[in-house]
Design a protein around this motif. Structure first.
Motif, PDB file in Angstrom:
ATOM      1  N   ARG A  53      -2.902  -6.357 -15.272  1.00 30.12           N
ATOM      2  CA  ARG A  53      -2.164  -6.017 -14.047  1.00 30.12           C
ATOM      3  C   ARG A  53      -2.123  -4.497 -13.864  1.00 30.12           C
ATOM      4  O   ARG A  53      -2.354  -3.990 -12.759  1.00 30.12           O
ATOM      5  N   GLU A  54      -1.835  -3.805 -14.962  1.00 28.39           N
ATOM      6  CA  GLU A  54      -1.771  -2.340 -14.886  1.00 28.39           C
ATOM      7  C   GLU A  54      -3.118  -1.752 -14.495  1.00 28.39           C
ATOM      8  O   GLU A  54      -3.205  -0.775 -13.762  1.00 28.39           O
ATOM      9  N   LEU A  85      -5.239  -2.973 -12.604  1.00 25.92           N
ATOM     10  CA  LEU A  85      -5.520  -3.166 -11.178  1.00 25.92           C
ATOM     11  C   LEU A  85      -4.878  -2.081 -10.306  1.00 25.92           C
ATOM     12  O   LEU A  85      -5.246  -1.916  -9.146  1.00 25.92           O
ATOM     13  N   PHE A  86      -3.915  -1.348 -10.843  1.00 28.19           N
ATOM     14  CA  PHE A  86      -3.341  -0.227 -10.086  1.00 28.19           C
ATOM     15  C   PHE A  86      -4.295   0.968 -10.037  1.00 28.19           C
ATOM     16  O   PHE A  86      -4.209   1.814  -9.170  1.00 28.19           O
ATOM     17  N   THR A  87      -5.174   1.052 -11.038  1.00 32.31           N
ATOM     18  CA  THR A  87      -6.020   2.246 -11.169  1.00 32.31           C
ATOM     19  C   THR A  87      -7.261   2.127 -10.292  1.00 32.31           C
ATOM     20  O   THR A  87      -7.628   1.019  -9.868  1.00 32.31           O
ATOM     21  N   PRO A  88      -7.886   3.255 -10.024  1.00 25.66           N
ATOM     22  CA  PRO A  88      -9.137   3.187  -9.240  1.00 25.66           C
ATOM     23  C   PRO A  88     -10.188   2.290  -9.895  1.00 25.66           C
ATOM     24  O   PRO A  88     -10.961   1.645  -9.199  1.00 25.66           O
ATOM     25  N   GLN A  89     -10.193   2.260 -11.235  1.00 25.37           N
ATOM     26  CA  GLN A  89     -11.162   1.377 -11.906  1.00 25.37           C
ATOM     27  C   GLN A  89     -10.950  -0.075 -11.478  1.00 25.37           C
ATOM     28  O   GLN A  89     -11.898  -0.860 -11.411  1.00 25.37           O
ATOM     29  N   GLY A  90      -9.696  -0.407 -11.220  1.00 23.36           N
ATOM     30  CA  GLY A  90      -9.350  -1.770 -10.807  1.00 23.36           C
ATOM     31  C   GLY A  90     -10.026  -2.167  -9.511  1.00 23.36           C
ATOM     32  O   GLY A  90     -10.227  -3.349  -9.249  1.00 23.36           O
ATOM     33  N   TRP A  91     -10.383  -1.182  -8.656  1.00 19.38           N
ATOM     34  CA  TRP A  91     -11.059  -1.513  -7.403  1.00 19.38           C
ATOM     35  C   TRP A  91     -12.337  -2.288  -7.663  1.00 19.38           C
ATOM     36  O   TRP A  91     -12.728  -3.139  -6.906  1.00 19.38           O
ATOM     37  N   MET A  92     -13.010  -1.905  -8.770  1.00 22.14           N
ATOM     38  CA  MET A  92     -14.318  -2.502  -9.030  1.00 22.14           C
ATOM     39  C   MET A  92     -14.296  -3.591 -10.079  1.00 22.14           C
ATOM     40  O   MET A  92     -15.251  -4.358 -10.192  1.00 22.14           O
TER      41      MET A  92
END
Lengths: 802, 215
Positions: free
Chosen positions: A150-151, A153-160
């Motif tokens: 979940r954490e 997904l907050f980060t820019p890496q989570g976009w991809m």
């Protein structure tokens, strides 16, 4: 016969000289046209039953054999970031000089690597892996994992990575990633780092590939200079750069040889000049050296008739051994130049000269039985050279030596007796020989080729540091899994992995298998099938529990009920196997290529596919060797074992050779003299020379190596000659100039080859030591002891007769 | 008169609601807009903003809200830091960087050429910060949704197309920096990042771009 020939040619000296000139020109031409090979293989045994040569060829394929390694070591005041920055800068600076430079594992990391690793996982899992996965199915583990997800997904890496997280919420791809550690040959590196970083974080490593051959002194020297310039420019104070590569050994050897040549040539030139001025005193004495030298080309040409390639090493050592043939021309020079009756001199000189040549010829002939092709070539070369040089000495030299001032002329009939030698000479000789006999058994044979090469203290320290920091990667034991096809080799590779891992787990059950092997990421199709079956069984048992916990824990964190449907769906899909192409697409081509040799298109003995596994040589216990020997198509090669095998093979071969040579020499002398006392006296110089050489080397703690043995041939050849000529001088059958000729022969040999003792290069120094000890003792024995004993025996015989 | 009043009211209502319903008119990127953005971007040496990120993801029952800070300095320094609900972030200088997470001490180095995912993110963030239209044109089809303020719609051409539907980027009135980015994914999920409290060309301490801790 030679006297008749002398009389015949004396009237046609112009024709003789022209013929000789043609002979010399043709000989030089032969040298120019012969293709020489610099291959070290000529010094490796090739006889049936030995695996040294095969092992040597496989050793050349070791992944780190030809790489340049740069270790950067940070002092305490340097931060990890500064060290990293320096490594990055140096990496960039040296890149133009190499074909490839790495400062981290050669993985072309794709953004979809976790997806690929997950896809591969069912084909790779072991029982241990499934136990790890089972741990991840615990309530708290799932909650922790989903919280992290979940954490993320907050980060820019989570976009991809959102889709990947849905497909693999438990991060099972990490299990496959754990298998990748088996591709890392640096056992001591920090495997969590993306770069080559030591466990303490104080070292970084740059690994560079080059096309420049290890033996290329010029290009290798230039490359190392360029690397050093980059180090000087970009490595700041507080960081030490240590460069290690095979090129450095070549350069160190070349530089040492250059330095040695300056010293040795200077000393030997002065010494030979002094001998020339004091003993020879005529320009005609140049022929003494020129005639033996002119047989070099024909000798090499003869070798090329019997061997497909002529070893450069053979020619080099052959040229050294030609020193033996100077003896023949020297005796002719002294005998005929200082005599007013050349025919008579030649008649008296011919028997001992032929005797000396014959013993040397036959002594060298035993080398034909050597297991080293280079030695066999040397035998053919030397036998040809001795035969031609003896013929030139007896046919051409008498016409070239001229006549000296008549005041010095002697006839061989002039009975100028040898000066009386005192008893003290024999006593001293006996004492010295006894001392040598005590120390001789301590002499060890050293078959390690490395001890014949220059290794500077800085190179040794660098190798030691590299081993300590990064592991024994440059000298790991190599385990080759062979097969005609990749699949066959993979099956053997699986078995090697199983055997090694089994043995390692016995030694340390807590530690996971630690070998470098492709088996962990590319098992054979059969092994992949077994893994898939394990995987399928596991999820049949655990899938329901997983679904429930994902729903429950995920729901509490805020995930929707359908969040991980892609994962559950994937678990139930059939899985395809992984192959080489799969890993190539995943960016592992470079990492895998170092562990794979595909010679399937070749027709050589090593054709087919070979997969390399590496283990620390210290772990290659006799038990493990025994178990691996039972695995078909497996070759185990460790540098230590290789050196031991080579040492044993060479020691056996050389001891056999020296004994055979001495037996042949004794046999010839027995046939020649048919009298025990004469045989023993003729053998005294060679026996004393050999014993003194062995004893002195034993006292000084030196070991006997390949080069000592080859130089020992020189001692045998010259020592026997000294004995024969001095005996002929003693019994009055020879010429009184013999002792002069023997002395000058020994002095020129000592000047030319004994001066090599001043060399720093181990090989050159070894030749120098052998010649210095052996020839010194042989000539002193010939000049002092042989006459003393002969005179004593003669007196006793005369007394007995009275 | 009453009819005119009704007509005006209808026009006013349509002018407000149609754009909101997506009935905006998109036009190709004109030379004038390109010129405006290029000139404005040249004036930006440093940029500092706070941001609020709203994520609408189908795998979550509710939207995810997070806040953080963004720093940029010409030509190649960047800091992206999440402050709430979880502290994490990264700095990039040139082709290498550091990243961190509140649960782990210290930071981890990375090189962009060894980390394709971070390389893609860095490219995007630098492109937005610099208004690098040349790079954007290579990777997206650009259309202009609005000229004042400038709002661009970017449709990915290749690599990102598998998970990205399009981006909406809105610049501030002076065209000098981005005030909002919307990321619309192929599966219908979306993310909106609003940049506020933006400061242009203030001096930024080098330490901001070097590692985790703000000095």
């Amino acid at each position: 016969m030679f006297v008749t020939l002398y009389e015949l040619l004396a009237k046609r000296s112009g024709l003789l000289l022209l013929s000789y000139a043609v002979f010399a020109v043709l000989s030089v031409s032969c040298i120019l046209f012969i293709q020489q090979s610099e291959n070290i293989e000529s010094l490796l045994p090739d006889t049936a039953g030995t695996e040294v040569r095969r092992d040597f060829n496989w050793l050349q394929k070791a992944p780190f054999a030809r790489k340049v390694l740069i270790d950067l070591h940070a002092q305490p005041e340097v931060t990890a970031e500064q060290l990293k920055e320096t490594a990055l800068t140096l990496h960039g600076a040296v890149t133009p000089f190499f074909t490839k430079v790495l400062s981290g594992p050669p993985l072309e990391v794709q953004h979809n690597l976790p997806a690929l690793l997950l896809q591969a996982l069912p084909n790779l899992v072991s029982e241990n892996d499934l136990m790890v996965i089972e741990q991840r199915l615990q309530q708290h583990s799932i909650r922790q994992q989903l919280t992290q997800l979940r954490e993320q997904l907050f980060t820019p890496q989570g976009w991809m990575t959102k889709q990947q997280l849905q497909r693999d919420p438990l991060a099972l791809w990490q299990i496959s990633a754990g298998h990748l550690r088996h591709l890392n040959p640096m056992a001591h590196s920090d495997q969590q780092q993306r770069d080559f970083v030591s466990r303490d974080g104080r070292h970084r490593l740059i690994v560079a590939d080059t096309d420049i051959a290890i033996g290329d002194v010029i290009a290798g020297g230039k490359l190392m200079d360029q690397v050093q310039q980059c180090v000087d420019l970009y490595v700041p104070a507080g960081i030490t750069a240590t460069v290690i590569s095979g090129h450095q050994y070549t350069i160190a050897n070349a530089r040492t040889i250059q330095r040695d040549l300056r010293v040795v040539l200077g000393v030997s030139t002065v010494a030979i000049l002094l001998i020339f001025i004091l003993a020879l005193r005529s320009w005609r004495a140049l022929f003494v050296f020129m005639l033996p030298a002119s047989v070099l080309g024909f000798s090499a040409a003869t070798v090329s008739l019997f061997f497909p390639t002529v070893s450069g090493i053979t020619i080099g050592f052959g040229a050294v051994l030609l020193g033996i043939t100077v003896d023949f021309t020297l005796h002719v020079y002294f005998s005929l130049r200082h005599s007013g009756q050349p025919q008579q001199q030649l008649r008296r000189l011919t028997p001992p000269l032929i005797g000396g040549a014959l013993t040397s010829f036959l002594a060298f002939s035993v080398l034909l039985a050597s297991s080293l092709p280079g030695q066999r070539q040397l035998a053919v070369f030397s036998m040809t050279a001795i035969m031609l040089a003896a013929l030139l000495a007896l046919i051409v030299m008498p016409h070239l030596c001229g006549r000296s001032d008549k005041r010095h002329h002697h006839s061989c009939d002039d009975s100028v007796p040898l000066p009386q030698r005192g008893k003290g000479v024999v006593v001293i000789w006996v004492l010295v020989m006894l001392l040598c006999a005590v120390a001789a058994p301590q002499l060890q044979f050293d078959g390690d080729m490395r001890s014949l090469s220059v290794s500077t203290p800085s190179l040794r320290a660098g190798e030691q540091q590299l081993r300590q920091v990064w592991g024994n990667m440059r000298s790991s034991a190599l385990l080759f899994a062979r097969g005609e096809t990749l699949d066959e080799a993979l099956v053997v590779n699986d078995e090697i992995y199983r055997v090694v891992a089994g043995q390692q787990s016995i030694a340390d059950p807590e530690k996971p298998p630690h070998l470098v092997s492709l088996a962990s990421i590319l098992p054979s199709p059969q092994q992949q099938q077994r893994s898939r079956e394990l995987w399928h069984k596991f999820w049949l048992k655990h899938q329901q529990r997983l679904v429930e916990r994902l729903q429950q824990q995920g729901g509490e964190i805020g995930f929707s009920s359908s969040a991980f449907k892609p994962f559950i769906s994937w678990l139930n899909q059939p899985t395809a196997g992984v192959d080489l192409n799969f890993w190539h697409q995943a960016g592992f081509t470079d990492a895998m290529s170092g562990l794979m040799i595909d010679d399937s298109s070749s027709t050589s003995a090593t054709s087919g596919v070979a997969l390399i596994s590496l283990i620390d040589e210290t772990e290659l216990t006799p038990q493990l060797q025994q178990q691996l020997a039972a695995v078909d198509n497996t070759i185990v090669i460790a540098q230590g074992i290789f050196r031991q095998q080579l040492s044993q093979a060479l020691a056996h071969d050389f001891i056999r050779f020296i004994i055979m040579a001495l037996v042949v020499v004794v046999a010839v002398l027995v046939v020649w003299y048919r009298r025990l006392s004469s045989v023993l006296l003729a053998l005294l110089p060679v026996g004393s020379g050999m014993l003194f050489m062995f004893g002195a080397m034993g006292w000084f703690g030196l070991s006997f190596n390949l080069f000592n043995v080859i130089a020992a041939i020189l001692i045998i050849g010259l020592g026997v000659d000294y004995g024969i000529f001095m005996l002929s001088r003693c019994d009055g059958s020879g010429c009184q100039q013999s002792e002069h000729a023997v002395l000058v022969s020994a002095l020129t040999t000592l000047a030319g080859f004994g001066s090599l003792v001043l060399a720093q290069h181990p090989a050159m120094h070894s030749i120098g030591v052998t010649v210095l000890f052996g020839i010194s003792a042989a000539v002193l024995t010939a000049l002092c002891v042989v006459p003393a004993i002969y005179q004593r025996l003669n007196r006793e015989q005369s007394g007995g007769e009275r | 008169m009453v009819a005119l009043k009704w007509c005006l009211t209808l026009l006013l209502w349509l002018s407000i609601t149609l754009p909101a319903m997506g009935w905006t008119t998109e036009v190709a990127l004109s030379a004038e807009v390109t010129q405006r953005l290029a000139v404005a971007a040249q004036q930006v040496e440093t940029l500092h903003s706070d941001f609020v990120q709203e994520k609408y993801l189908s795998i979550f029952e509710e939207k995810l809200i997070s806040t953080g800070q963004f720093y940029y300095q010409k030509p190649d320094q960047l800091r992206w830091e999440l402050l709430e609900p979880v502290g994490s972030g990264f700095v990039i200088t040139g082709d290498s960087g550091q990243r961190w997470h509140e649960r782990i001490d210290g930071s981890e180095s990375f090189k962009l050429d060894q980390d394709p995912a971070m390389a893609l993110i860095a490219e995007q963030l630098f492109a937005w910060a610099k208004a690098d239209l040349a790079w954007i044109k290579q990777n997206y089809t650009i259309s202009v949704v609005s000229e004042q303020p400038i709002q661009l719609k970017l449709v990915p051409l290749e690599a990102a197309a598998q998970f990205l539907s399009h981006l909406m980027i809105t610049f501030n009135d002076s065209d000098r920096y981005v005030v909002a980015v919307e990321i619309h994914e192929s599966d219908g999920d979306s993310t909106r990042i609003n940049f506020n409290n933006s400061v242009v060309n203030s001096e930024i301490n080098d330490a901001i771009f070097s590692d985790r801790c703000l000095k």
